[in-house]
Design an enzyme around this catalytic site. Structure first.
Site, PDB file in Angstrom:
ATOM      1  N   CYS A  81       0.706  -1.256   0.104  1.00 55.27           N
ATOM      2  CA  CYS A  81       0.046  -0.180   0.272  1.00 55.27           C
ATOM      3  C   CYS A  81       0.788   1.353   0.155  1.00 55.27           C
ATOM      4  O   CYS A  81       1.692   1.514  -0.538  1.00 55.27           O
ATOM      5  CB  CYS A  81      -0.651  -0.165   1.298  1.00 55.27           C
ATOM      6  SG  CYS A  81      -2.583   1.429   1.198  1.00 55.27           S
ATOM      7  N   HIS A 185      -3.104  -4.838   0.457  1.00 57.35           N
ATOM      8  CA  HIS A 185      -3.597  -5.297   1.209  1.00 57.35           C
ATOM      9  C   HIS A 185      -3.138  -6.834   1.135  1.00 57.35           C
ATOM     10  O   HIS A 185      -4.142  -7.922   1.601  1.00 57.35           O
ATOM     11  CB  HIS A 185      -4.615  -5.019   2.718  1.00 57.35           C
ATOM     12  CG  HIS A 185      -3.561  -3.447   3.093  1.00 57.35           C
ATOM     13  ND1 HIS A 185      -3.036  -3.187   3.607  1.00 57.35           N
ATOM     14  CD2 HIS A 185      -4.327  -2.184   1.816  1.00 57.35           C
ATOM     15  CE1 HIS A 185      -2.934  -1.542   3.926  1.00 57.35           C
ATOM     16  NE2 HIS A 185      -3.929  -0.946   3.371  1.00 57.35           N
ATOM     17  N   GLU A 187      -2.603  -9.441   3.515  1.00 56.16           N
ATOM     18  CA  GLU A 187      -2.444  -9.324   5.097  1.00 56.16           C
ATOM     19  C   GLU A 187      -4.130  -8.656   5.390  1.00 56.16           C
ATOM     20  O   GLU A 187      -3.851  -9.246   6.324  1.00 56.16           O
ATOM     21  CB  GLU A 187      -1.658  -8.298   6.252  1.00 56.16           C
ATOM     22  CG  GLU A 187      -2.344  -7.152   6.396  1.00 56.16           C
ATOM     23  CD  GLU A 187      -1.455  -6.126   5.587  1.00 56.16           C
ATOM     24  OE1 GLU A 187      -1.801  -6.646   4.318  1.00 56.16           O
ATOM     25  OE2 GLU A 187      -1.947  -4.597   5.714  1.00 56.16           O
TER      26      GLU A 187
END
Lengths: 207, 273
Positions: A81, A185, A187
């Protein structure tokens, strides 16, 4: 052999989500607050924050030079990001601040008619290179989670690994040897995100 | 390409998920840690966690519960409840929140939204707005720079008033005006809850939601009232929201997230499947 994964702390980010993901994959996350960077096999430039304040923090702690050195030594770096944005030369988010310039290009703001900004949603990532170990277990197109108002305009077209459309088609992932970065993202994108993160770590192992 | 997010909401009181009607008559609906994991695995696009009594009890959010909830979640997690300082935000982010929702403190100190957006980025700051329809024509909407006497206008248009302290305190602020203001202050997103519709299962307040969506250019999450699959479809099609939030229909397993997504997809709405 990758064991320790350094996560750069800009002082404003959510480091727990990425630490957790690294931990789940069996690596050891290390939060890095200041230079010098020691004993890290991989560096992660994580996701949340403002381009200007993050770069200022990196400059004032000397971490900017450390990251550049890490990169020029051929050691693996992953940007997520805001992390993908920091590796370029500059950003419209902070016009007087220089980026890390690991790759050439600039970061610009979305100007999409009729679409809300920030771009907050799960969106399709279209991978350009298909038969690569980086995409093991993934389809050519997958949904990943985005939350951003700026995106990179890449000068070196050959490093564009994936694209996404949001009013405009933009580069959502780059791969340049030991540097991998995603605008989405990893994660926070469920099992597909963890799968791609795991593939990236395996790719780093082979460097 | 723009996919609509389906967001289950965990209203948490004393560490337990509860659900009420019009913000009252709360009853037990589950354990936040278990529910969050269940939703994350089931295909929720995001999870919202609200500590609904933190502000009223004048205390900080239960960081420990947030931490345990975040542990099993690999989709975005938005956390709110009693957030009133930059330190509160930092604590929540360090406990695993990806975004932070600010409600009462934003109304009391609008500059806080600005500081928060500057420090953590707009994408991290959600302003939650709880709004209620104003009945009668005597309503006066106040703000520092703006006063409207709705009784004077020729065409009587609907007005919604912003409430704070978990829906217990009216503020005199017009919800549409307030939405525009928080966008200017740097909010990255608006979580809009209709107090009238909350917990009724009678459908979202489409008029309120549309009025807010039309007024701003940041994403709006519709909240309050989802009871049937058609409600999700209706609010997306008529109000053009970016995300739909629901609590009881998911907690009590009336519908699975997958079922809602499949129905939305068949109705021509782009969702992540």
């Amino acid at each position: 052999m990758i064991r320790k994964v350094g996560i750069i702390n800009y002082g404003a980010g959510n480091l727990m989500s990425i630490s957790k993901a690294i931990d789940v994959l069996g690596y050891q996350p290390l939060i890095i607050n200041s230079s010098p960077i020691k004993n890290c096999d991989v560096l992660i430039l994580p996701g949340v924050g403002n381009f200007g304040s993050a770069m200022k923090m990196l400059n004032s702690t000397g971490l900017d030079e450390e990251i550049k050195k890490f990169f020029s030594l051929g050691k693996p770096i992953l940007g997520i990001c805001l992390g993908i944005q920091l590796v370029f030369n500059s950003s419209e988010e902070a016009k007087d601040v220089k980026g890390l310039s690991l790759v050439s290009g600039k970061v610009v703001k979305f100007s999409t008619r009729g679409l809300p900004v920030p771009h907050i949603c799960w969106n399709i990532v279209r991978f350009k290179n298909k038969n690569t170990a980086l995409l093991a277990g993934l389809r050519d197109e997958e949904y990943f989670y985005f939350v951003h108002s700026y995106y990179p305009l890449v000068s070196e077209k050959n490093i564009v690994f994936a694209t996404t459309c949001y009013g405009v088609k933009f580069c959502s992932m780059i791969v340049k040897n030991n540097l991998v970065a995603t605008q989405f993202h990893l994660e926070k994108s469920g099992d597909k995100g963890l799968k791609l993160l795991s593939n990236i770590m395996k790719y780093f192992e082979l460097l | 390409m723009y996919t609509i997010r389906i967001i289950p909401c965990l209203d948490v009181k004393e560490g337990k998920v509860v659900k009420g009607i019009h913000f009252k008559n709360l009853r037990y609906a589950g354990d936040p840690v278990e529910l969050a994991k269940w939703y994350s695995d089931e295909g929720a696009d995001e999870i919202v966690f609200l500590d609904i009594t933190a502000t009223i009890e004048k205390r900080q959010i239960l960081l420990d519960v947030v931490k345990r909830t975040a542990q099993n979640v690999f989709v975005p997690l938005t956390v709110g409840g009693g957030v009133k300082s930059l330190d509160d935000i930092r604590d929540l982010l360090n406990s695993g929140a990806d975004k932070v929702a600010i409600n009462t403190a934003a109304v009391k100190n609008p500059d806080f939204v600005k500081q928060a957006a500057k420090m953590f980025g707009s994408q991290c700051i959600v302003v939650a707005i709880d709004a209620k329809l104003v009945h009668g024509s005597q309503f006066t909407v106040h703000s520092s720079r703006f006063t409207v006497h709705s009784s004077r206008s020729k065409v009587e248009s609907k007005k919604w008033e912003v409430y704070i302290n978990a829906g217990s305190t009216p503020t005199g602020l017009d919800a549409v005006f307030w939405a525009r203001k928080v966008e200017k202050l740097g909010a990255g997103e608006i979580l809009l809850t209709s107090i009238d519709a909350d917990g009724t299962n009678q459908g979202y307040d489409v008029e309120l939601t549309k009025a807010v969506v039309d007024a701003v250019n940041i994403p709006v999450i519709a909240s309050g009232g989802a009871g049937k699959i058609e409600h999700f479809i209706e609010v997306v099609k008529k109000a053009k929201v970016s995300a739909v939030l629901a609590a009881s229909v998911f907690h009590y397993k009336k519908y699975s997230i997958k079922k809602v997504k499949t129905a939305m997809n068949s109705a021509g709405i782009q969702v992540r499947v």
